[in-house]
Design an enzyme around this catalytic site. Structure first.
Site, PDB file in Angstrom:
ATOM      1  CG  HIS A   1      24.439  -3.173 -13.073  1.00  0.00           C
ATOM      2  ND1 HIS A   1      25.430  -2.163 -12.525  1.00  0.00           N
ATOM      3  CD2 HIS A   1      25.224  -4.159 -12.138  1.00  0.00           C
ATOM      4  CE1 HIS A   1      26.045  -2.283 -11.521  1.00  0.00           C
ATOM      5  NE2 HIS A   1      25.645  -3.921 -11.167  1.00  0.00           N
TER       6      HIS A   1
ATOM      7  CB  SER B   1      29.304  -3.522 -10.582  1.00  0.00           C
ATOM      8  OG  SER B   1      28.121  -3.711  -9.447  1.00  0.00           O
TER       9      SER B   1
ATOM     10  CG  ASP C   1      22.505   0.650 -12.697  1.00  0.00           C
ATOM     11  OD1 ASP C   1      22.084  -0.323 -12.030  1.00  0.00           O
ATOM     12  OD2 ASP C   1      23.903   0.290 -12.968  1.00  0.00           O
TER      13      ASP C   1
END
Length: 409
Positions: free
Chosen positions: A303, A186, A248
């Protein structure tokens, strides 16, 4: 090697995913904790945790921990692992968004010209962005900014990373075969890519020998920069492999409407401050193909890094090939979530400290008593961002471990 995927390559990617996951496992994200934002592990204990991982054997962390801890640098020191790889490898691992300050930075989605702060520890070393290269303002700020009022550090994350990598390159300057691998999830994937872009150019300038190979394994990475950034990253030889879950949303932002999928319009609108382009190549995963994952409508479920690693473990190639796990424990998915089918009987949110750090006092009362870090003097070898509820500087001592830290300021 990606379709179908080479099993040895898959094992290597999983190992770098484990390095990134250790950043989450070691981070104290309990807001009520006295040590919120710090690492739960000392450098020596992190070294032992890496040893427990098949992927981390032979690596020693090279940093301490402080502030809103963001990651670490680890160096391969085991002769057998060096022989297997054919080189000594340095790993730079970053975690993703955890604190409110980091979420605020993520919202700054406008592209800005790339400028990097000068390293106070290595003032002679400077990277300049190629004209036209632009990156997302928030990600660049996380990597590059110095907070003048911070009590935790007077150094930017870049300063800390550049200083430590420079020190390691000098330490191993007599070795011909050396590589640097960056990994993150991320926000951490974005920071891994930015730091790889930075460090690669430094090694090209500062080393007389051939340029040191730099690779990035980016899990659930958002878009980071414009077309010029993507092209220059490829031009200087940074290899980027992104892992993307179809469901995602994070890899689809920023640049939801203006991105690399517009064809010739991408180049035509390259000047627009919201035209983003992904970097490198990617592997597309699909959480709907796993037989052990629950159906979920929570975006966070898609995620989760452990979900990514589970999906990669069963990935063989394109979606026509069956999902075939290669040995990774699916129970890890429920570390911080409730995503596994009931048939497996794996409890949710199973990854907690013993008794959630509740202890019984001598008078019989139960009290919260978090582990106390060992204080050491402030040094620039830490990666962190400022937590909002702590003014102290608890960091960890590691006199018995060859460690060096990554930190964001």
């Amino acid at each position: 090697m990606l379709d179908p995927i080479n099993p040895h390559l898959k094992a290597e990617i999983l190992s770098y995913g484990d390095f990134a996951q250790q950043c989450y496992d070691s981070f104290d994200n309990t807001y009520s904790s006295k040590y919120y934002g710090n690492s739960k592990s000392s450098k020596s204990s992190l070294g032992r945790r890496l040893e427990l991982l098949r992927s981390g054997r032979g690596y020693q962390p090279k940093s301490g921990y402080s502030g809103a801890w963001m990651g670490y640098i680890a160096v391969c020191t085991d002769p057998k692992e060096i022989k297997r790889l054919g080189r000594r490898n340095i790993v730079v691992a970053w975690r993703g968004t955890e604190t409110p300050q980091e979420w605020m930075q993520n919202m700054k989605d406008i592209l800005v010209p790339g400028t990097l702060s000068q390293s106070t520890q290595c003032p002679d070393i400077q990277t300049t962005f190629k004209p036209g290269v632009q990156t997302e303002k928030g990600f660049l700020s996380c990597y590059n900014s110095v907070y003048g009022d911070s009590v935790r550090s007077r150094h930017s994350a870049r300063d800390i990373v550049v200083t430590e990598i420079t020190r390691l390159l000098n330490e191993y300057k007599d070795e011909e075969d050396l590589s640097i691998t960056f990994t993150g999830h991320s926000l951490g994937a974005a920071l891994a890519t930015l730091s790889a872009y930075d460090i690669k150019q430094i090694t090209m300038k500062e080393n007389d020998r051939k340029s040191i190979p730099a690779a990035v394994f980016a899990f659930a990475s958002p878009r980071i920069g414009n077309l010029a950034f993507s092209e220059h990253l490829q031009e200087i030889g940074v290899k980027v492999l992104r892992l993307v879950n179809t469901w995602d949303v994070v890899p689809k932002v920023p640049g939801v409407f203006l991105n690399e999928n517009m064809g010739w319009l991408t180049r035509f609108l390259h000047w627009f401050p919201w035209t983003y382009v992904h970097v490198g190549v990617h592997i597309t995963l699909d959480s709907s193909r796993s037989p052990v994952l629950k159906k979920s409508y929570n975006p966070a479920s898609f995620h989760n890094l452990e979900v990514y690693l589970h999906l990669l473990d069963g990935f063989q190639g394109n979606n026509k090939l069956p999902f075939k796990p290669s040995g990774r424990d699916p129970g890890l998915v429920n570390k911080y979530a409730d995503l596994l089918i009931e048939k497996l009987q794996i409890p949710s949110n199973l990854w907690v400290r013993r008794n959630k750090e509740i202890v019984k006092r001598i008078d019989g009362l139960l009290v919260y008593s978090p582990t106390t870090p060992s204080p050491v003097p402030l040094t620039p070898r830490l990666l962190y961002m400022r937590p909002s509820n702590s003014n102290s500087l608890p960091v960890y001592n590691s006199s018995n471990c060859n460690c060096q830290i990554l930190a964001l300021s």
